[in-house]
Design an enzyme around this catalytic site. Sequence first.
Site, mmCIF file in Angstrom:
data_model
loop_
_atom_site.group_PDB
_atom_site.id
_atom_site.type_symbol
_atom_site.label_atom_id
_atom_site.label_comp_id
_atom_site.label_asym_id
_atom_site.label_seq_id
_atom_site.Cartn_x
_atom_site.Cartn_y
_atom_site.Cartn_z
ATOM 1 N N HIS A 246 -6.901 -5.268 2.794
ATOM 2 C CA HIS A 246 -5.852 -4.895 3.330
ATOM 3 C C HIS A 246 -5.505 -6.473 4.234
ATOM 4 O O HIS A 246 -6.109 -6.099 4.742
ATOM 5 C CB HIS A 246 -6.015 -4.087 3.882
ATOM 6 C CG HIS A 246 -6.769 -2.796 3.335
ATOM 7 N ND1 HIS A 246 -5.584 -1.566 3.139
ATOM 8 C CD2 HIS A 246 -7.594 -2.516 1.958
ATOM 9 C CE1 HIS A 246 -7.129 -0.696 2.745
ATOM 10 N NE2 HIS A 246 -8.019 -1.217 2.325
ATOM 11 N N ASN B 297 -13.083 -3.248 2.625
ATOM 12 C CA ASN B 297 -14.274 -2.383 2.663
ATOM 13 C C ASN B 297 -14.699 -1.984 2.055
ATOM 14 O O ASN B 297 -14.430 -2.462 0.467
ATOM 15 C CB ASN B 297 -12.738 -0.825 3.008
ATOM 16 C CG ASN B 297 -12.652 -0.201 3.886
ATOM 17 O OD1 ASN B 297 -12.731 -0.650 5.016
ATOM 18 N ND2 ASN B 297 -11.055 -0.475 3.806
ATOM 19 N N ASP C 63 1.035 -1.267 -0.434
ATOM 20 C CA ASP C 63 -0.046 0.114 0.021
ATOM 21 C C ASP C 63 1.118 1.333 0.021
ATOM 22 O O ASP C 63 1.603 1.166 0.613
ATOM 23 C CB ASP C 63 -0.612 0.100 1.481
ATOM 24 C CG ASP C 63 -2.009 0.961 0.851
ATOM 25 O OD1 ASP C 63 -3.296 0.135 1.336
ATOM 26 O OD2 ASP C 63 -1.467 1.811 1.445
ATOM 27 N N ILE C 64 0.515 2.442 -0.777
ATOM 28 C CA ILE C 64 1.208 3.202 -1.069
ATOM 29 C C ILE C 64 1.003 4.059 0.690
ATOM 30 O O ILE C 64 2.673 4.727 0.268
ATOM 31 C CB ILE C 64 0.805 4.256 -2.551
ATOM 32 C CG1 ILE C 64 1.893 5.233 -2.676
ATOM 33 C CG2 ILE C 64 -0.433 5.005 -1.749
ATOM 34 C CD1 ILE C 64 1.698 5.412 -3.916
ATOM 35 N N GLY D 260 -15.738 3.400 3.540
ATOM 36 C CA GLY D 260 -15.254 4.493 2.987
ATOM 37 C C GLY D 260 -14.204 3.912 2.205
ATOM 38 O O GLY D 260 -13.668 4.288 1.943
ATOM 39 N N GLN D 261 -14.870 2.991 1.646
ATOM 40 C CA GLN D 261 -13.633 2.257 -0.032
ATOM 41 C C GLN D 261 -14.036 3.323 -0.757
ATOM 42 O O GLN D 261 -14.307 4.029 -1.298
ATOM 43 C CB GLN D 261 -15.133 1.200 -0.494
ATOM 44 C CG GLN D 261 -13.947 0.317 -1.964
ATOM 45 C CD GLN D 261 -14.892 -0.521 -2.425
ATOM 46 O OE1 GLN D 261 -16.122 -0.768 -1.751
ATOM 47 N NE2 GLN D 261 -14.596 -1.024 -3.096
ATOM 48 N N HIS E 259 -10.091 -5.503 -3.181
ATOM 49 C CA HIS E 259 -8.839 -4.999 -2.582
ATOM 50 C C HIS E 259 -8.952 -5.687 -0.913
ATOM 51 O O HIS E 259 -10.027 -5.281 0.156
ATOM 52 C CB HIS E 259 -8.039 -3.972 -2.564
ATOM 53 C CG HIS E 259 -8.953 -2.360 -2.135
ATOM 54 N ND1 HIS E 259 -9.614 -2.239 -2.830
ATOM 55 C CD2 HIS E 259 -8.521 -2.010 -1.120
ATOM 56 C CE1 HIS E 259 -10.414 -1.521 -2.392
ATOM 57 N NE2 HIS E 259 -9.116 -1.158 -1.090
HETATM 58 P P1 AMP Z 1 -9.733 1.713 0.212
HETATM 59 O O1 AMP Z 1 -10.436 2.543 1.573
HETATM 60 O O2 AMP Z 1 -10.225 -0.203 1.358
HETATM 61 O O3 AMP Z 1 -10.795 1.547 -1.163
HETATM 62 O O4 AMP Z 1 -8.489 1.644 0.169
HETATM 63 C C1 AMP Z 1 -7.266 1.641 -1.175
HETATM 64 C C2 AMP Z 1 -5.770 1.813 -0.432
HETATM 65 O O5 AMP Z 1 -5.442 2.482 -1.960
HETATM 66 C C3 AMP Z 1 -5.872 2.872 0.136
HETATM 67 O O6 AMP Z 1 -4.885 2.700 1.695
HETATM 68 C C4 AMP Z 1 -4.558 3.583 -0.162
HETATM 69 O O7 AMP Z 1 -3.448 4.557 0.406
HETATM 70 C C5 AMP Z 1 -4.254 2.570 -1.418
HETATM 71 N N1 AMP Z 1 -3.660 3.089 -2.909
HETATM 72 C C6 AMP Z 1 -3.965 4.173 -3.515
HETATM 73 N N2 AMP Z 1 -3.258 4.079 -4.761
HETATM 74 C C7 AMP Z 1 -2.737 3.220 -4.326
HETATM 75 C C8 AMP Z 1 -1.775 3.266 -5.319
HETATM 76 N N3 AMP Z 1 -1.045 3.559 -6.754
HETATM 77 N N4 AMP Z 1 -0.317 1.848 -4.627
HETATM 78 C C9 AMP Z 1 -0.843 1.269 -4.034
HETATM 79 N N5 AMP Z 1 -1.876 1.558 -3.079
HETATM 80 C C10 AMP Z 1 -2.643 2.361 -2.939
#
Ligand code: AMP
Length: 118
Positions: free
Chosen positions: A97, A82, A28-29, A88-89, A95
Amino acid sequence: MTVFTKIIKGELPSDKVLENDHFLAFHDINPKAPIHILIIPKEEVKDFQSVSGRLMSEMTLFMQEVAKLMGLDKSGYRLVVNNGKDSGQEVMHLHFHMMGGSKLIWPHLADTDTKNFF
Ligand code: AMP
Protein backbone atom coordinates in the site's frame (compact mmCIF):
# COMPACT_ATOMS: atom_id res chain seq x y z
CA MET A 1 -7.16 -17.23 -8.06
CA THR A 2 -7.05 -13.93 -6.15
CA VAL A 3 -8.75 -10.73 -7.18
CA PHE A 4 -5.32 -9.27 -8.03
CA THR A 5 -4.55 -12.12 -10.45
CA LYS A 6 -7.83 -11.32 -12.18
CA ILE A 7 -6.75 -7.67 -12.43
CA ILE A 8 -3.37 -8.70 -13.87
CA LYS A 9 -5.11 -10.89 -16.45
CA GLY A 10 -7.51 -8.08 -17.36
CA GLU A 11 -10.53 -10.09 -16.17
CA LEU A 12 -11.34 -7.36 -13.64
CA PRO A 13 -10.96 -3.61 -14.21
CA SER A 14 -8.52 -1.45 -12.28
CA ASP A 15 -7.55 2.20 -12.23
CA LYS A 16 -3.94 1.76 -13.37
CA VAL A 17 -1.13 4.11 -12.43
CA LEU A 18 1.91 2.34 -13.89
CA GLU A 19 2.64 -1.04 -15.44
CA ASN A 20 5.58 -2.92 -16.90
CA ASP A 21 6.22 -6.59 -17.72
CA HIS A 22 6.71 -7.53 -14.06
CA PHE A 23 4.71 -5.12 -11.87
CA LEU A 24 1.44 -3.24 -11.73
CA ALA A 25 0.32 -0.21 -9.69
CA PHE A 26 -3.34 0.77 -9.40
CA HIS A 27 -5.59 2.79 -7.11
CA ASP A 28 -7.05 1.01 -4.08
CA ILE A 29 -10.82 0.63 -4.44
CA ASN A 30 -11.31 1.64 -0.80
CA PRO A 31 -8.71 4.39 -0.23
CA LYS A 32 -7.49 5.17 3.28
CA ALA A 33 -5.62 8.30 2.18
CA PRO A 34 -6.08 10.93 -0.57
CA ILE A 35 -3.63 8.89 -2.64
CA HIS A 36 -3.72 5.15 -1.98
CA ILE A 37 -2.06 2.93 -4.54
CA LEU A 38 -1.51 -0.81 -4.49
CA ILE A 39 1.69 -2.15 -6.01
CA ILE A 40 1.90 -5.81 -6.94
CA PRO A 41 4.21 -8.20 -8.77
CA LYS A 42 2.68 -10.02 -11.73
CA GLU A 43 4.40 -13.17 -10.53
CA GLU A 44 2.23 -15.07 -8.03
CA VAL A 45 3.78 -14.42 -4.62
CA LYS A 46 1.41 -14.89 -1.70
CA ASP A 47 3.02 -12.58 0.83
CA PHE A 48 6.06 -10.54 1.79
CA GLN A 49 7.49 -13.40 3.83
CA SER A 50 7.92 -15.51 0.70
CA VAL A 51 9.16 -12.88 -1.76
CA SER A 52 12.70 -13.31 -3.10
CA GLY A 53 15.35 -10.66 -2.66
CA ARG A 54 15.73 -10.49 -6.45
CA LEU A 55 12.05 -9.69 -7.03
CA MET A 56 11.97 -7.29 -4.09
CA SER A 57 14.93 -5.30 -5.39
CA GLU A 58 13.23 -4.85 -8.77
CA MET A 59 9.95 -4.03 -7.05
CA THR A 60 11.68 -1.35 -4.97
CA LEU A 61 12.76 0.47 -8.13
CA PHE A 62 9.23 0.18 -9.53
CA MET A 63 7.73 1.59 -6.32
CA GLN A 64 10.16 4.53 -6.41
CA GLU A 65 9.01 5.20 -9.97
CA VAL A 66 5.34 5.15 -8.87
CA ALA A 67 6.13 7.63 -6.08
CA LYS A 68 7.80 9.98 -8.58
CA LEU A 69 4.91 9.72 -11.03
CA MET A 70 2.45 10.71 -8.28
CA GLY A 71 4.68 13.48 -6.87
CA LEU A 72 4.92 11.57 -3.60
CA ASP A 73 8.72 11.48 -3.75
CA LYS A 74 8.60 15.18 -2.85
CA SER A 75 5.65 15.29 -0.41
CA GLY A 76 6.29 11.96 1.32
CA TYR A 77 4.41 8.72 1.59
CA ARG A 78 3.88 5.63 3.70
CA LEU A 79 4.40 2.07 2.53
CA VAL A 80 2.44 -0.66 4.29
CA VAL A 81 2.55 -4.37 3.69
CA ASN A 82 0.22 -6.67 5.59
CA ASN A 83 1.63 -10.15 6.03
CA GLY A 84 -0.48 -12.98 7.34
CA LYS A 85 -3.50 -13.28 9.58
CA ASP A 86 -2.51 -11.06 12.52
CA SER A 87 -1.91 -8.19 10.08
CA GLY A 88 -5.34 -8.53 8.52
CA GLN A 89 -3.99 -9.41 5.07
CA GLU A 90 -7.09 -9.99 2.95
CA VAL A 91 -5.69 -10.66 -0.49
CA MET A 92 -3.12 -13.44 -0.63
CA HIS A 93 -1.06 -11.87 -3.38
CA LEU A 94 1.85 -9.68 -2.25
CA HIS A 95 0.93 -6.01 -2.35
CA PHE A 96 2.35 -2.80 -0.98
CA HIS A 97 0.00 0.00 0.00
CA MET A 98 1.52 3.37 -0.98
CA MET A 99 -0.34 6.17 0.80
CA GLY A 100 0.10 9.91 0.74
CA GLY A 101 -1.41 13.17 -0.41
CA SER A 102 -1.87 14.55 3.11
CA LYS A 103 -0.25 14.44 6.54
CA LEU A 104 -0.89 10.89 7.68
CA ILE A 105 -1.70 9.85 11.21
CA TRP A 106 -0.49 6.56 12.63
CA PRO A 107 -3.93 5.19 13.42
CA HIS A 108 -3.35 1.87 15.09
CA LEU A 109 -0.82 3.37 17.46
CA ALA A 110 -2.43 6.77 18.00
CA ASP A 111 -4.88 5.86 20.76
CA THR A 112 -3.17 2.84 22.17
CA ASP A 113 -0.90 2.60 25.15
CA THR A 114 1.91 0.52 23.70
CA LYS A 115 2.32 -1.21 27.10
CA ASN A 116 -0.84 -3.12 26.19
CA PHE A 117 0.95 -4.74 23.25
CA PHE A 118 3.16 -6.94 25.36
P1 AMP B 1 -4.87 -6.13 2.56
O1 AMP B 1 -5.81 -5.99 3.70
O2 AMP B 1 -3.48 -5.62 2.88
O3 AMP B 1 -4.86 -7.52 1.97
O4 AMP B 1 -5.38 -5.13 1.45
C1 AMP B 1 -6.19 -5.47 0.38
C2 AMP B 1 -6.57 -4.18 -0.30
O5 AMP B 1 -7.09 -4.49 -1.59
C3 AMP B 1 -7.66 -3.38 0.43
O6 AMP B 1 -7.16 -2.09 0.74
C4 AMP B 1 -8.81 -3.32 -0.58
O7 AMP B 1 -9.48 -2.09 -0.57
C5 AMP B 1 -8.07 -3.54 -1.90
N1 AMP B 1 -8.86 -4.11 -2.98
C6 AMP B 1 -9.61 -5.24 -2.95
N2 AMP B 1 -10.18 -5.47 -4.16
C7 AMP B 1 -9.76 -4.46 -4.98
C8 AMP B 1 -9.99 -4.13 -6.34
N3 AMP B 1 -10.77 -4.88 -7.14
N4 AMP B 1 -9.41 -3.02 -6.85
C9 AMP B 1 -8.63 -2.24 -6.06
N5 AMP B 1 -8.36 -2.51 -4.77
C10 AMP B 1 -8.92 -3.59 -4.23
